[in-house]
Scaffold this motif. Structure first.
Motif, PDB file in Angstrom:
ATOM      1  N   UNK A  40      -6.618   3.221  17.058  1.00 17.95           N
ATOM      2  CA  UNK A  40      -6.233   2.473  18.257  1.00 17.95           C
ATOM      3  C   UNK A  40      -4.839   2.910  18.696  1.00 17.95           C
ATOM      4  N   UNK A  41      -4.569   2.726  19.987  1.00 16.03           N
ATOM      5  CA  UNK A  41      -3.265   3.093  20.549  1.00 16.03           C
ATOM      6  C   UNK A  41      -2.369   1.890  20.781  1.00 16.03           C
ATOM      7  N   UNK A  42      -2.936   0.692  20.746  1.00 16.89           N
ATOM      8  CA  UNK A  42      -2.198  -0.537  21.013  1.00 16.89           C
ATOM      9  C   UNK A  42      -2.949  -1.695  20.389  1.00 16.89           C
ATOM     10  N   UNK A  61       0.172  -4.708   8.740  1.00 14.69           N
ATOM     11  CA  UNK A  61       0.103  -3.451   9.487  1.00 14.69           C
ATOM     12  C   UNK A  61       1.371  -2.632   9.284  1.00 14.69           C
ATOM     13  N   UNK A  62       2.520  -3.272   9.314  1.00 16.62           N
ATOM     14  CA  UNK A  62       3.789  -2.548   9.166  1.00 16.62           C
ATOM     15  C   UNK A  62       3.976  -1.992   7.757  1.00 16.62           C
ATOM     16  N   UNK A  63       3.260  -2.521   6.769  1.00 14.63           N
ATOM     17  CA  UNK A  63       3.312  -1.987   5.402  1.00 14.63           C
ATOM     18  C   UNK A  63       2.483  -0.712   5.252  1.00 14.63           C
ATOM     19  N   UNK A  64       1.533  -0.510   6.159  1.00 10.55           N
ATOM     20  CA  UNK A  64       0.591   0.606   6.059  1.00 10.55           C
ATOM     21  C   UNK A  64       1.136   1.816   6.820  1.00 10.55           C
ATOM     22  N   UNK A  65       1.393   2.902   6.130  1.00 12.73           N
ATOM     23  CA  UNK A  65       2.003   4.076   6.766  1.00 12.73           C
ATOM     24  C   UNK A  65       1.124   4.670   7.868  1.00 12.73           C
ATOM     25  N   UNK A  70       1.869   1.725  15.408  1.00 14.14           N
ATOM     26  CA  UNK A  70       1.043   1.319  16.551  1.00 14.14           C
ATOM     27  C   UNK A  70       1.781   0.199  17.289  1.00 14.14           C
ATOM     28  N   UNK A  71       1.981   0.333  18.603  1.00 15.04           N
ATOM     29  CA  UNK A  71       2.614  -0.750  19.366  1.00 15.04           C
ATOM     30  C   UNK A  71       1.804  -2.042  19.237  1.00 15.04           C
ATOM     31  N   UNK A  72       2.516  -3.154  19.207  1.00 19.14           N
ATOM     32  CA  UNK A  72       1.895  -4.455  18.914  1.00 19.14           C
ATOM     33  C   UNK A  72       2.416  -5.484  19.906  1.00 19.14           C
ATOM     34  N   UNK A  73       1.499  -6.182  20.576  1.00 16.73           N
ATOM     35  CA  UNK A  73       1.867  -7.233  21.529  1.00 16.73           C
ATOM     36  C   UNK A  73       1.256  -8.550  21.065  1.00 16.73           C
ATOM     37  N   UNK A  74       2.047  -9.600  21.051  1.00 14.40           N
ATOM     38  CA  UNK A  74       1.554 -10.934  20.741  1.00 14.40           C
ATOM     39  C   UNK A  74       1.243 -11.693  22.009  1.00 14.40           C
ATOM     40  N   UNK A  75       0.138 -12.423  22.002  1.00 17.60           N
ATOM     41  CA  UNK A  75      -0.214 -13.363  23.059  1.00 17.60           C
ATOM     42  C   UNK A  75      -0.493 -14.710  22.407  1.00 17.60           C
ATOM     43  N   UNK A  76      -0.245 -15.774  23.137  1.00 18.20           N
ATOM     44  CA  UNK A  76      -0.652 -17.096  22.667  1.00 18.20           C
ATOM     45  C   UNK A  76      -0.837 -18.009  23.854  1.00 18.20           C
ATOM     46  N   UNK A  77      -1.748 -18.930  23.707  1.00 16.20           N
ATOM     47  CA  UNK A  77      -1.951 -19.915  24.765  1.00 16.20           C
ATOM     48  C   UNK A  77      -1.319 -21.258  24.388  1.00 16.20           C
TER      49      UNK A  77
END
Length: 80
Positions: A40-42, A61-65, A70-77
């Motif tokens: 994945x790209x995002x 994810x950040x522990x896995x080389x 991979x860029x990461x965006x958080x969403x929440x409602x």
């Protein structure tokens, strides 16, 4: 995103912007498993999910080389 209707809304908006390839997961554990098999790209993630929440998923994810950049965006409602 664990809420199907919210995932569908996000996918609809992304398709309208021209994106066409998606990997969906209903919680953080499923997402981590799918990341092992799909490039994945995002990553767009809900903050609050069952079994493994978004922040804990990001930590894994950040522990896995192979995944950490991979860029990461958080969403929440959730409000307030």
């Amino acid at each position: 995103e664990d809420v199907v209707s919210a995932r569908e809304t996000i996918l609809h908006l992304l398709r309208a912007l021209g994106f066409s390839s998606f990997v969906e997961a209903e919680n953080g554990n499923v997402a981590l498993e799918k990341l092992k098999h799909h490039a994945v790209d995002l990553i767009i993630s809900d903050w609050n999910m069952p079994f493994l929440n978004g922040i804990d998923m990001l930590r894994e994810i950040r522990k896995d080389s192979a995944l950490r950049y991979i860029p990461f965006i958080f969403l929440t409602s959730k409000s307030g």
